[in-house]
Motif scaffolding. Structure first.
Motif, short mmCIF file in Angstrom:
data_model
loop_
_atom_site.label_atom_id
_atom_site.label_comp_id
_atom_site.label_asym_id
_atom_site.label_seq_id
_atom_site.Cartn_x
_atom_site.Cartn_y
_atom_site.Cartn_z
N LEU A 186 72.27 41.32 19.72
CA LEU A 186 71.90 41.06 21.10
C LEU A 186 71.66 39.57 21.31
O LEU A 186 72.17 38.98 22.27
N ALA A 187 70.91 38.95 20.42
CA ALA A 187 70.67 37.51 20.51
C ALA A 187 71.96 36.73 20.34
O ALA A 187 72.19 35.71 21.01
N MET A 188 72.81 37.22 19.45
CA MET A 188 74.09 36.54 19.21
C MET A 188 74.95 36.54 20.47
O MET A 188 75.50 35.50 20.85
N GLN A 189 75.03 37.68 21.14
CA GLN A 189 75.84 37.75 22.35
C GLN A 189 75.30 36.83 23.44
O GLN A 189 76.06 36.13 24.11
N GLU A 190 73.98 36.83 23.59
CA GLU A 190 73.36 35.97 24.60
C GLU A 190 73.62 34.50 24.29
O GLU A 190 73.90 33.70 25.19
N GLN A 191 73.55 34.13 22.99
CA GLN A 191 73.75 32.73 22.62
C GLN A 191 75.20 32.30 22.82
O GLN A 191 75.48 31.21 23.32
N VAL A 192 76.14 33.18 22.42
CA VAL A 192 77.55 32.86 22.61
C VAL A 192 77.87 32.71 24.10
O VAL A 192 78.58 31.77 24.51
N ASP A 193 77.34 33.62 24.91
CA ASP A 193 77.55 33.54 26.36
C ASP A 193 77.00 32.22 26.91
O ASP A 193 77.62 31.59 27.79
N GLN A 194 75.85 31.81 26.41
CA GLN A 194 75.24 30.56 26.87
C GLN A 194 76.10 29.37 26.47
O GLN A 194 76.34 28.47 27.28
N TRP A 195 76.56 29.36 25.22
CA TRP A 195 77.42 28.25 24.76
C TRP A 195 78.68 28.14 25.60
O TRP A 195 79.08 27.05 26.00
N LEU A 196 79.30 29.29 25.88
CA LEU A 196 80.56 29.27 26.62
C LEU A 196 80.35 29.01 28.11
O LEU A 196 81.25 28.51 28.79
N THR A 197 79.17 29.34 28.62
CA THR A 197 78.85 29.01 30.00
C THR A 197 78.70 27.50 30.15
O THR A 197 79.15 26.91 31.14
N GLU A 198 78.07 26.88 29.15
CA GLU A 198 77.91 25.43 29.17
C GLU A 198 79.25 24.72 29.07
O GLU A 198 79.48 23.70 29.72
N ASP A 199 80.15 25.28 28.25
CA ASP A 199 81.47 24.68 28.08
C ASP A 199 82.45 25.77 27.64
O ASP A 199 82.47 26.18 26.48
N PRO A 200 83.29 26.28 28.59
CA PRO A 200 84.23 27.36 28.26
C PRO A 200 85.19 27.00 27.13
O PRO A 200 85.73 27.89 26.48
N LYS A 201 85.39 25.72 26.89
CA LYS A 201 86.32 25.29 25.84
C LYS A 201 85.58 24.88 24.56
O LYS A 201 86.16 24.26 23.67
N ARG A 202 84.33 25.24 24.49
CA ARG A 202 83.51 24.80 23.36
C ARG A 202 84.04 25.41 22.06
O ARG A 202 84.41 26.60 22.00
N ARG A 203 84.05 24.61 21.02
CA ARG A 203 84.51 25.07 19.71
C ARG A 203 83.34 25.74 18.99
O ARG A 203 82.27 25.17 18.83
N GLU A 254 75.89 42.91 6.01
CA GLU A 254 76.75 41.89 6.59
C GLU A 254 75.95 40.89 7.42
O GLU A 254 75.06 41.27 8.17
N PHE A 255 76.30 39.63 7.27
CA PHE A 255 75.66 38.56 8.02
C PHE A 255 76.74 37.73 8.72
O PHE A 255 77.92 37.81 8.38
N LEU A 256 76.30 36.96 9.67
CA LEU A 256 77.22 36.11 10.41
C LEU A 256 76.52 34.80 10.73
O LEU A 256 75.35 34.78 11.10
N ILE A 257 77.24 33.72 10.55
CA ILE A 257 76.71 32.39 10.89
C ILE A 257 77.59 31.82 11.99
O ILE A 257 78.81 31.68 11.81
N LEU A 258 77.00 31.51 13.13
CA LEU A 258 77.73 30.89 14.23
C LEU A 258 77.39 29.42 14.28
O LEU A 258 76.21 29.05 14.28
N LEU A 259 78.40 28.57 14.37
CA LEU A 259 78.20 27.13 14.33
C LEU A 259 78.93 26.49 15.51
O LEU A 259 80.17 26.41 15.51
N PRO A 260 78.22 26.03 16.53
CA PRO A 260 78.87 25.37 17.66
C PRO A 260 79.28 23.94 17.30
O PRO A 260 78.64 23.27 16.49
N ASP A 261 80.39 23.50 17.92
CA ASP A 261 80.86 22.11 17.76
C ASP A 261 81.17 21.77 16.30
O ASP A 261 80.90 20.67 15.83
N VAL A 262 81.70 22.76 15.58
CA VAL A 262 82.04 22.57 14.16
C VAL A 262 83.50 22.97 13.97
O VAL A 262 83.94 24.01 14.46
N ASP A 263 84.27 22.15 13.23
CA ASP A 263 85.68 22.48 13.00
C ASP A 263 85.81 23.41 11.79
O ASP A 263 84.84 23.67 11.07
#
Length: 338
Positions: A186-203, A254-263
């Motif tokens: 739930l937190a992951m979805q909210e955070q991803v939505d926030q990142w993409l709202t700030e910048d739809p092309k965000r990496r 299973e775990f997942l690490i999300l990293l914004p602005d990272v190649d």
């Protein structure tokens, strides 16, 4: 969820719910059955939408996913919400009462003041003295009412701050996995939505992490020790992310690490650091004092693509991680390798 189904309707829905569980190889215990029954009934729109998204993205259903759906969309938080609403209503009622009394006192004071100003024009000293006494009494009444209002405002501010803290704690409790302390989906979805709202092309880079042979580990040593292992591994994963990303418990082991602005290259380097860090962990049974087998992880690294939803993104990341497992486990696979 409350239903008004007839016996025949309930029986039909129960059979369909059991078929849903069997199709996904899920045990028919109360949590799974309730989720299945609610989904079949179609009365919980948010739950149905979440399940349909997972089905479309081919996300496997397990007890962890079902428990998460149950927690997010079925367990009623109405009692907690009702308590908070009641507390807010009490604060508002007290403020309204105090404000009304203060308003009445001021209105009465203005009336006394108007009357007194006219009365003070008299040449009778006794009448003037009586008028001044009434004016002084009215002034004290207004002062008292204003003092009560000020005290009530102070108390209300303190209670409001406490409520804000409770709301923040409630929000955090809904976003954090109880066992590992990592964020949930739930937190992951909210955070991803926030990142993409700030910048739809965000990496956004994602690192899928899965403990190798963990189901066998649970069978050999028990779920209690398994939970300790999960917690320790989660702590190690979180240490490599810190404030730069979002560490998530995505499933049972299973775990997942999300990293914004990272190649992709940087994310792969971070994944390798996590792999080595977990590999160095050593565990000893508190009961037997014997060393437990070394724990290793397999990791998959991908980059988010704008044309996919986040369920598809996660499914693709998991498929890349499965490549690492097929190649021998305890290694990192990237989508460039697939």
């Amino acid at each position: 969820m409350m239903y008004q189904d007839s016996i025949d309707q309930a029986s039909e829905k129960a059979a369909l719910a059991l078929a849903f569980l069997q199709r996904h190889r899920l045990a028919a215990h109360p949590v799974n059955f309730t989720v299945g029954y609610d989904y079949i009934s179609g009365v919980n729109a948010e739950l149905c939408h979440a399940i349909e998204q997972k089905l479309a993205a081919h996300i496997p259903f397990d007890d962890f996913v079902m428990a998460e759906l149950y927690s997010n969309f079925i367990i009623s938080t109405s009692k907690e919400n009702e308590q908070l609403v009641n507390q807010v209503n009490q604060i508002v009622s007290k403020l309204a009462g105090s404000s009304e009394l203060a308003s009445e006192a001021i209105t009465e004071y203005i009336g006394v003041l108007d009357h007194s100003l006219l009365a003070l024009k008299t040449d009778d000293p006794h009448q003037a003295r009586d008028t001044l006494h009434r004016l002084l009494d009215a002034t004290y009444d207004v002062r008292t009412s204003q003092q009560k209002l000020r005290d009530q405002l102070k108390q209300s501010n303190e209670q409001s701050q406490q409520l804000r803290n409770e709301l923040e704690d409630l929000k955090k409790s809904r976003q954090v996995d109880a066992l590992t302390g990592l964020y949930n989906r739930l937190a992951m979805q909210e955070q991803v939505d926030q990142w993409l709202t700030e910048d739809p092309k965000r990496r956004i880079a994602a690192i899928a992490v899965d403990l190798d042979h963990f189901r066998q580990f649970n069978q050999d040593y028990g779920f209690n020790i398994g939970d300790v292992i999960l917690s320790k591994v989660a702590k190690k994963i979180s240490a490599y992310v810190q404030e730069s990303g979002l560490p998530v418990r995505a499933g049972g082991e299973e775990f997942l690490i999300l990293l914004p602005d990272v190649d992709l290259r940087t994310a792969s380097e971070i994944a390798e650091q996590v792999r080595r860090g977990v590999e160095k962990l050593r565990f000893v049974s508190s009961r037997s004092k014997k060393a437990l087998p070394k724990v290793t992880i397999s990791l998959g690294v991908t980059l988010y693509q704008a044309q996919e939803n986040w369920h598809q993104f996660l499914a693709r990341t998991t498929s890349v991680m499965n490549v690492a497992k097929k190649r021998g486990r305890n290694q990192v696979a990237t989508e460039a390798m697939v």
